[in-house]
Design an enzyme around this catalytic site. Structure first.
Site, PDB file in Angstrom:
ATOM      1  N   ARG A  51       0.839  -1.210   0.000  1.00  0.00           N
ATOM      2  CA  ARG A  51       0.000   0.000   0.000  1.00  0.00           C
ATOM      3  C   ARG A  51       0.870   1.254   0.000  1.00  0.00           C
ATOM      4  O   ARG A  51       0.562   2.243  -0.673  1.00  0.00           O
ATOM      5  CB  ARG A  51      -0.962  -0.023   1.192  1.00  0.00           C
ATOM      6  N   LYS A 150      -2.632   6.957   1.264  1.00  0.00           N
ATOM      7  CA  LYS A 150      -2.500   7.220   2.703  1.00  0.00           C
ATOM      8  C   LYS A 150      -1.446   8.323   2.861  1.00  0.00           C
ATOM      9  O   LYS A 150      -0.273   8.063   3.108  1.00  0.00           O
ATOM     10  CB  LYS A 150      -2.114   5.928   3.433  1.00  0.00           C
ATOM     11  N   GLU A 183     -16.451   6.133   5.618  1.00  0.00           N
ATOM     12  CA  GLU A 183     -15.686   5.462   6.682  1.00  0.00           C
ATOM     13  C   GLU A 183     -15.584   6.428   7.849  1.00  0.00           C
ATOM     14  O   GLU A 183     -16.140   7.531   7.798  1.00  0.00           O
ATOM     15  CB  GLU A 183     -14.297   5.063   6.166  1.00  0.00           C
TER      16      GLU A 183
HETATM   17  N1  PMP Z   1      -9.540   4.650   7.130  1.00  0.00           N
HETATM   18  C1  PMP Z   1      -8.678   5.639   7.398  1.00  0.00           C
HETATM   19  C2  PMP Z   1      -8.998   7.020   6.957  1.00  0.00           C
HETATM   20  C3  PMP Z   1      -7.482   5.357   8.090  1.00  0.00           C
HETATM   21  O1  PMP Z   1      -6.606   6.330   8.363  1.00  0.00           O
HETATM   22  C4  PMP Z   1      -7.216   4.032   8.489  1.00  0.00           C
HETATM   23  C5  PMP Z   1      -5.942   3.694   9.196  1.00  0.00           C
HETATM   24  N2  PMP Z   1      -5.839   4.279  10.449  1.00  0.00           N
HETATM   25  C6  PMP Z   1      -8.172   3.039   8.222  1.00  0.00           C
HETATM   26  C7  PMP Z   1      -9.312   3.388   7.507  1.00  0.00           C
HETATM   27  C8  PMP Z   1      -7.951   1.618   8.612  1.00  0.00           C
HETATM   28  O2  PMP Z   1      -6.946   1.052   7.788  1.00  0.00           O
HETATM   29  P1  PMP Z   1      -5.996  -0.106   8.306  1.00  0.00           P
HETATM   30  O3  PMP Z   1      -6.891  -1.240   8.685  1.00  0.00           O
HETATM   31  O4  PMP Z   1      -5.142  -0.423   7.136  1.00  0.00           O
HETATM   32  O5  PMP Z   1      -5.261   0.422   9.465  1.00  0.00           O
END
Ligand code: PMP
Length: 284
Positions: A51, A150, A183
């Site tokens: 990622r 990210k 989300e």
């Molecule tokens: N959505 C956002 C906006 C995030 O920053 C994160 C990570 N903190 C997640 C979802 C969850 O992703 P992951 O399971 O890869 O940590």
């Protein structure tokens, strides 16, 4: 004292410094990953590295290390910190440049690896469930910088988080420009309705969470039906269960949204089952 890795060298935490001209600081120009260490092992490292490099591709940032070297640097930093359980913050910034947006003037991308303890939500919320509100800040439009990147630019999510905190909640739900559920500020969202697990598709404009993917795979392995489907606030209010997933949060129940109890107002059975199953895989 914890050790921070910067461009191939380990520094004591207090001595770990980068330039004030770094565009990561000046403009949020950079990318990152949050990764967990469970029992001395790094959870889903390959997925996080993938990622990271996808985010890098998107923003035309060439990390100064290849994937294998990056992976090794993460493992070396975990080892140097002798951490059995903790959190890794892997960051690549655009590097120091001149004032002005043009990244062409930045010459030295910085790779920073921090290994620290993780502060999860207080333990009682895993038992009792969280309350969330819907934020008035919408998730970034996918045709602006894609939420799949990210990036170090979290200000929009920070504003939503602040709104949630000011309303007495630890998380806030973000909708997309169409008013659909996207989300939360740092977590993906799942609902349970009539035994079916539902979560917004990536096309809703969300980060493709690594915990989200792990939970979908777990649920399917347990013969649950999982749908990646457009959801609205109505679906949240009328759901039987709701939970969030994230590297820091793991799987955490949500029992109230915008003042409305979700289902029975208590963490539901499928949420508990998936939380337990997730605990099993990370401890494996
Ligand atoms: N959505 C956002 C906006 C995030 O920053 C994160 C990570 N903190 C997640 C979802 C969850 O992703 P992951 O399971 O890869 O940590």
């Amino acid at each position: 004292m914890s050790k921070v890795w910067i461009n191939g060298k380990l520094f004591d935490k207090d001595d770990a410094k980068i330039s004030v001209f770094d565009h990561g600081l000046l403009y949020g120009d950079g990318i990152f990953e949050g990764i967990r260490i469970y029992g001395g092992k790094v959870f889903r490292l390959r997925e996080h590295i993938d990622r990271l490099y996808e985010s890098a591709r998107h923003i035309l940032l060439e990390p100064p290390l290849g994937r294998e070297q990056m992976t090794q640097a993460v493992l070396d930093t975990v080892k140097a910190n002798a951490k059995q359980d903790g959190y890794i913050r892997l960051i690549v910034t655009r590097g120091a440049g001149s004032l002005g947006l043009d990244p062409g003037r930045c010459s030295d991308p910085q790779v920073i690896i921090i290994v620290d303890d993780i502060s999860l939500y207080p333990a009682k919320y895993y038992e009792d469930g969280l309350e969330v509100i819907t934020s008035s800040f919408i998730r970034n439009h996918p045709n602006a910088l894609s939420p799949r990147v990210k990036s170090l630019n979290y200000l929009n999510n920070i504003m939503a988080k602040v709104e949630g905190v000011r309303a007495g909640c630890h998380e806030a739900l973000m909708l997309n420009t169409k008013g659909e559920v996207a989300e939360c500020t740092g977590d993906n969202i799942f609902l349970v309705k009539h035994g079916i697990l539902r979560t917004p598709p990536i096309s809703a404009g969300i980060l493709e969470g690594i915990t989200r993917d792990a939970v979908i795979a777990l649920a399917r392995g347990d013969e649950m039906v999982v749908e990646e489907i457009t959801l609205t606030r109505h679906d949240v209010y009328a759901a039987d269960e709701c939970f969030l997933t994230g590297t820091a949060a793991e799987v955490i129940p949500v029992v109230k949204c915008d003042g409305r109890p979700i289902g029975s107002g208590k963490p539901g059975p499928l949420t508990r089952q998936l939380r337990e199953r997730f605990q099993q895989i990370v401890r494996q």
